[in-house]
Write a protein that holds these residues in place. Structure first.
Motif, PDB file in Angstrom:
ATOM      1  N   PRO A 182     -32.458 -11.181  -9.865  1.00 47.48           N
ATOM      2  CA  PRO A 182     -31.171 -11.701  -9.387  1.00 47.48           C
ATOM      3  C   PRO A 182     -30.043 -10.702  -9.623  1.00 47.48           C
ATOM      4  O   PRO A 182     -29.875 -10.185 -10.733  1.00 47.48           O
ATOM      5  N   GLY A 183     -29.281 -10.406  -8.600  1.00 47.81           N
ATOM      6  CA  GLY A 183     -28.126  -9.530  -8.737  1.00 47.81           C
ATOM      7  C   GLY A 183     -26.919 -10.303  -9.252  1.00 47.81           C
ATOM      8  O   GLY A 183     -26.896 -11.542  -9.244  1.00 47.81           O
ATOM      9  N   ASN A 184     -25.889  -9.564  -9.676  1.00 51.31           N
ATOM     10  CA  ASN A 184     -24.724 -10.259 -10.230  1.00 51.31           C
ATOM     11  C   ASN A 184     -23.970 -11.052  -9.177  1.00 51.31           C
ATOM     12  O   ASN A 184     -23.285 -12.024  -9.486  1.00 51.31           O
ATOM     13  N   SER A 185     -24.114 -10.689  -7.903  1.00 55.41           N
ATOM     14  CA  SER A 185     -23.483 -11.476  -6.848  1.00 55.41           C
ATOM     15  C   SER A 185     -24.146 -12.843  -6.732  1.00 55.41           C
ATOM     16  O   SER A 185     -23.464 -13.873  -6.616  1.00 55.41           O
ATOM     17  N   THR A 186     -25.483 -12.872  -6.752  1.00 56.90           N
ATOM     18  CA  THR A 186     -26.203 -14.147  -6.688  1.00 56.90           C
ATOM     19  C   THR A 186     -25.929 -14.986  -7.939  1.00 56.90           C
ATOM     20  O   THR A 186     -25.748 -16.201  -7.856  1.00 56.90           O
ATOM     21  N   GLN A 187     -25.915 -14.331  -9.084  1.00 57.47           N
ATOM     22  CA  GLN A 187     -25.618 -15.046 -10.321  1.00 57.47           C
ATOM     23  C   GLN A 187     -24.246 -15.706 -10.247  1.00 57.47           C
ATOM     24  O   GLN A 187     -24.056 -16.848 -10.691  1.00 57.47           O
ATOM     25  N   THR A 440     -14.637  -2.831  -6.506  1.00 60.08           N
ATOM     26  CA  THR A 440     -15.045  -3.087  -7.890  1.00 60.08           C
ATOM     27  C   THR A 440     -16.492  -2.689  -8.165  1.00 60.08           C
ATOM     28  O   THR A 440     -16.784  -2.055  -9.173  1.00 60.08           O
ATOM     29  N   THR A 441     -17.411  -3.049  -7.281  1.00 64.28           N
ATOM     30  CA  THR A 441     -18.812  -2.708  -7.508  1.00 64.28           C
ATOM     31  C   THR A 441     -19.054  -1.217  -7.344  1.00 64.28           C
ATOM     32  O   THR A 441     -19.835  -0.617  -8.081  1.00 64.28           O
ATOM     33  N   LEU A 442     -18.389  -0.610  -6.382  1.00 56.23           N
ATOM     34  CA  LEU A 442     -18.508   0.834  -6.191  1.00 56.23           C
ATOM     35  C   LEU A 442     -18.033   1.576  -7.425  1.00 56.23           C
ATOM     36  O   LEU A 442     -18.642   2.558  -7.861  1.00 56.23           O
ATOM     37  N   ILE A 561     -23.481  -6.550  -6.828  1.00 52.32           N
ATOM     38  CA  ILE A 561     -24.718  -5.943  -6.348  1.00 52.32           C
ATOM     39  C   ILE A 561     -25.695  -7.001  -5.882  1.00 52.32           C
ATOM     40  O   ILE A 561     -25.870  -8.037  -6.520  1.00 52.32           O
ATOM     41  N   VAL A 562     -26.329  -6.747  -4.742  1.00 54.53           N
ATOM     42  CA  VAL A 562     -27.480  -7.536  -4.288  1.00 54.53           C
ATOM     43  C   VAL A 562     -28.711  -6.691  -4.553  1.00 54.53           C
ATOM     44  O   VAL A 562     -28.838  -5.581  -4.030  1.00 54.53           O
ATOM     45  N   GLU A 563     -29.617  -7.205  -5.375  1.00 57.30           N
ATOM     46  CA  GLU A 563     -30.780  -6.422  -5.786  1.00 57.30           C
ATOM     47  C   GLU A 563     -31.832  -6.393  -4.692  1.00 57.30           C
ATOM     48  O   GLU A 563     -32.065  -7.385  -3.998  1.00 57.30           O
ATOM     49  N   SER A 564     -32.485  -5.237  -4.536  1.00 50.65           N
ATOM     50  CA  SER A 564     -33.580  -5.076  -3.583  1.00 50.65           C
ATOM     51  C   SER A 564     -34.527  -4.015  -4.103  1.00 50.65           C
ATOM     52  O   SER A 564     -34.095  -3.018  -4.682  1.00 50.65           O
ATOM     53  N   GLU A 565     -35.809  -4.272  -3.920  1.00 48.03           N
ATOM     54  CA  GLU A 565     -36.825  -3.295  -4.307  1.00 48.03           C
ATOM     55  C   GLU A 565     -37.542  -2.756  -3.076  1.00 48.03           C
ATOM     56  O   GLU A 565     -38.669  -2.279  -3.156  1.00 48.03           O
ATOM     57  N   GLU A 566     -36.899  -2.854  -1.893  1.00 46.40           N
ATOM     58  CA  GLU A 566     -37.519  -2.358  -0.677  1.00 46.40           C
ATOM     59  C   GLU A 566     -37.722  -0.853  -0.765  1.00 46.40           C
ATOM     60  O   GLU A 566     -36.894  -0.120  -1.305  1.00 46.40           O
ATOM     61  N   ASP A 567     -38.841  -0.399  -0.212  1.00 52.29           N
ATOM     62  CA  ASP A 567     -39.161   1.024  -0.220  1.00 52.29           C
ATOM     63  C   ASP A 567     -38.195   1.775   0.678  1.00 52.29           C
ATOM     64  O   ASP A 567     -37.835   1.311   1.757  1.00 52.29           O
ATOM     65  N   VAL A 568     -37.776   2.927   0.233  1.00 49.57           N
ATOM     66  CA  VAL A 568     -36.934   3.808   1.031  1.00 49.57           C
ATOM     67  C   VAL A 568     -37.806   4.887   1.656  1.00 49.57           C
ATOM     68  O   VAL A 568     -38.599   5.528   0.974  1.00 49.57           O
ATOM     69  N   LYS A 569     -37.674   5.065   2.946  1.00 47.48           N
ATOM     70  CA  LYS A 569     -38.462   6.082   3.640  1.00 47.48           C
ATOM     71  C   LYS A 569     -38.149   7.462   3.084  1.00 47.48           C
ATOM     72  O   LYS A 569     -36.995   7.850   2.938  1.00 47.48           O
ATOM     73  N   ILE A 570     -39.191   8.186   2.741  1.00 44.38           N
ATOM     74  CA  ILE A 570     -39.014   9.527   2.188  1.00 44.38           C
ATOM     75  C   ILE A 570     -38.778  10.512   3.316  1.00 44.38           C
ATOM     76  O   ILE A 570     -39.528  10.563   4.292  1.00 44.38           O
TER      77      ILE A 570
END
Length: 609
Positions: A182-187, A440-442, A561-570
């Motif tokens: 959970p990201g702080n935005s969702t929290q 603020t998040t930046l 922040i919205v958390e994501s673990e999606e793969d980033v294309k190399i």
């Protein structure tokens, strides 16, 4: 003996085709030039072989015919490759994801196999013909073609084996995987729920997906969020009420009876298929909670003056469709605001924020006055400027800022090359943020979140003001304000420039005494376009939307922040990863091919001896 011109033309054509398809983007003119030239050279090679066949004697023609056959197969495989391109797949118009996925899998697997079965025998036959162009021995030609075909089929066996391994290897998976937390935005959303919300997690007991989902929801803490695990088979009535057909879903519910509202997230029960959704679970949960727990608010976007827009025919560098989707996911309605919507009279009462994005055609005085009146009554304005934007001093002046016309922020150091042209010097990056809530998040994550702005103009502060005016974002110190020639001329100097200014203060014309106006002015609009916005590649740009709209709409829960673990294309850059890129793309394949041809040559010499 040297290779025949037809073989050289064939290999060069295939090399240029590979270069064009691997190194350049879909719309890059270099791709079309290299790929087109490559295809032309392969066809020229076939023409050379056909010409040799026609000029050959009766005894020599079968050998040349074999070269023509295999060369034709190799070139024909390029048609299959074309059928796998995204543009062709989109043109076919699949209505379901499963048939499309199967089509792409089949075509993508077949074309390289066909290419190998044509190219390797073709080169083997060509080699034999170059060794003995006058005395053509049919047995040697058949042996060369058969050997080449056998080699091609042996290599081709790796393709289905690799596919089967990727589909069925469930035990020895050492790849990275983690469910998003959970990201702080969702929290913040969960903590701020003003009415009870129930989360029904439809998963059977003792499954891997259930445990991953449980780990996520165990970290959510809110007095008005009730989390329940249920099994579809054991709770048929509840499933029917919530319109859940089977296990593998998360359903958020609010209210009872006729007032029941629900939002669903489909994840699945098979771990391999659920991995992708688990990686972006936080974003999906946040969007569902926003839709359920927040009333929709409205962002009006001015139109009719050459502004940036989301229309399908718009240039990606001026297209705001991704920007619009981000706002929609945050539970905002996005509407047009022009003359036909009453802009010359007043801004609609349901407007929470009005966006003005890089207009290039003049606005009526009445339209400018309506925008300023909206601000003075406690409205929120979001101005995204451009160097070629029209004069908006009637709107910017009252908040003490200006955007000079014809001045573009330029650098030759901290830039992102996109166009492979001098204009790349205007693709500046920065992580110089203040502590203002609009960034603020930046600000808290400045080491990781770096803004990309394309062709920005400086935002200047004008005079003293009685309200709060804050420079929220600045450029790096290597930037200069350029007149359009991309060179640091006399009178131009490197320094930091204001890129984003936020202003807020008491609304003089508002009915409520505590009402205040809020304004964000940024010297660039291209940062928010489809060509730039990407949650994986430019997360800072996406985060800027969330932070800015959260401050403008006075809803802090939208930021964060919205958390994501999606793969980033190399991606391999020519500077940092050049050796690995060229090694994998060209050196290794052609090196192996050279070793094979060398071995055939030595064997032929040994046989002749």
């Amino acid at each position: 003996m040297a290779m025949r011109p037809s073989a050289i033309s064939y290999l060069l054509g295939m090399f240029l085709l590979l270069l064009g398809e691997r190194m350049f983007g879909a719309a890059d003119p270099f791709r079309y030039a290299l790929s087109g030239l490559g295809i032309l050279l392969t066809l020229v090679a076939l023409g050379m072989v056909a010409s040799k066949r026609n000029a050959a004697t009766e005894a020599q023609r079968p050998a040349h015919a074999q070269a023509l056959l295999y060369g034709g197969i190799g070139v024909g495989s390029l048609v299959l490759y074309g059928l796998s391109l995204d543009s062709v797949v989109d043109a076919i118009g699949f209505t379901d994801d499963l048939p499309q996925a199967r089509y792409i899998t089949v075509v993508s697997a077949i074309w390289p196999i066909v290419w190998l079965c044509g190219t390797v025998p073709f080169l083997a036959v060509e080699r034999s013909l170059s060794v003995s162009p006058l005395l053509v021995m049919p047995s040697r030609i058949r042996e060369a073609a058969g050997g080449g075909l056998s080699m091609a089929l042996a290599i081709a066996m790796l393709f289905p084996l690799n596919y089967l391994a990727s589909q069925h290897n469930q035990r020895w998976d050492f790849g990275y995987f983690k469910t998003a937390r959970p990201g702080n935005s969702t929290q913040a959303l969960v903590s701020g729920l003003d009415a009870p919300v129930r989360a029904y997690l439809f998963f059977p007991a003792n499954t891997d997906v259930r445990e991953e989902v449980r780990t996520y929801f165990d970290q959510l803490d809110g007095v008005n969020l009730d989390i329940q695990f249920v099994d579809h088979a054991l709770e048929p009535e509840l499933a029917k009420e919530l319109k859940v057909r089977d296990n593998g879903s998360v359903v958020f519910a609010r209210g009872e009876g006729d007032d029941l509202q629900t939002e669903s997230i489909k994840i699945g029960t098979e771990f391999d298929k659920a991995r992708r959704r688990l990686k972006k679970l936080d974003a999906d949960v946040r969007e569902a909670l926003l839709q359920l727990a927040r009333d929709k608010r409205t962002v009006y976007v001015t139109v009719g003056h050459g502004e940036f827009y989301w229309d399908s025919d718009t240039d990606p560098l001026r297209k705001l469709s991704t920007f619009k989707r981000v706002l929609t996911a945050m539970n905002f309605r996005v509407k047009e605001l022009g003359l036909t919507e009453g802009l010359a009279t007043e801004v609609p009462e349901d407007a929470d924020v009005v966006l003005v994005a890089g207009p290039t055609l003049p606005m009526l005085e009445e339209e400018l006055a309506a925008l300023d009146t909206f601000r003075a009554k406690g409205g929120a304005l979001w101005i995204l400027g451009e160097p070629d934007m029209i004069d908006l001093s009637a709107v910017l002046g009252p908040v003490g800022v200006s955007i000079p016309s014809g001045q573009t922020l330029t650098s030759d150091q901290n830039i992102i090359p996109i166009f492979r042209a001098p204009r790349d010097k205007t693709n500046i990056v920065t992580n110089k943020y203040s502590t203002h809530p609009s960034v603020t998040t930046l600000s808290r994550n400045s080491d990781e979140l770096i803004i990309l702005a394309l062709g920005a103009a400086p935002v200047q502060e004008e005079g003293k003001v009685s309200f709060k005016r804050t420079v929220a974002m600045r450029t790096m110190a290597d930037v200069w304000s350029d007149d359009g020639n991309y060179s640091l001329d006399a009178g131009e100097r490197r320094q930091t420039y204001n890129l984003l200014v936020a202003a807020s203060g008491p609304a003089p014309d508002a009915e409520a005494e505590e009402a205040e106006f809020r304004v964000i002015v940024m010297g660039d609009a291209t940062w928010a376009t489809d060509a730039v916005l990407d949650p994986r590649r430019t997360p800072a740009n996406v985060q800027l939307i969330a932070d800015s709209i959260a401050w403008l709409a006075e809803d802090e829960a939208l930021a964060g922040i919205v958390e994501s673990e999606e793969d980033v294309k190399i991606e391999h850059s020519k500077e940092g990863q050049g050796l690995w890129f060229y090694g994998a793309a060209f050196i290794v394949p052609f090196g192996l091919l050279g070793l094979g041809l060398g071995r055939i040559r030595r064997r032929n010499k040994g046989g002749a001896a």
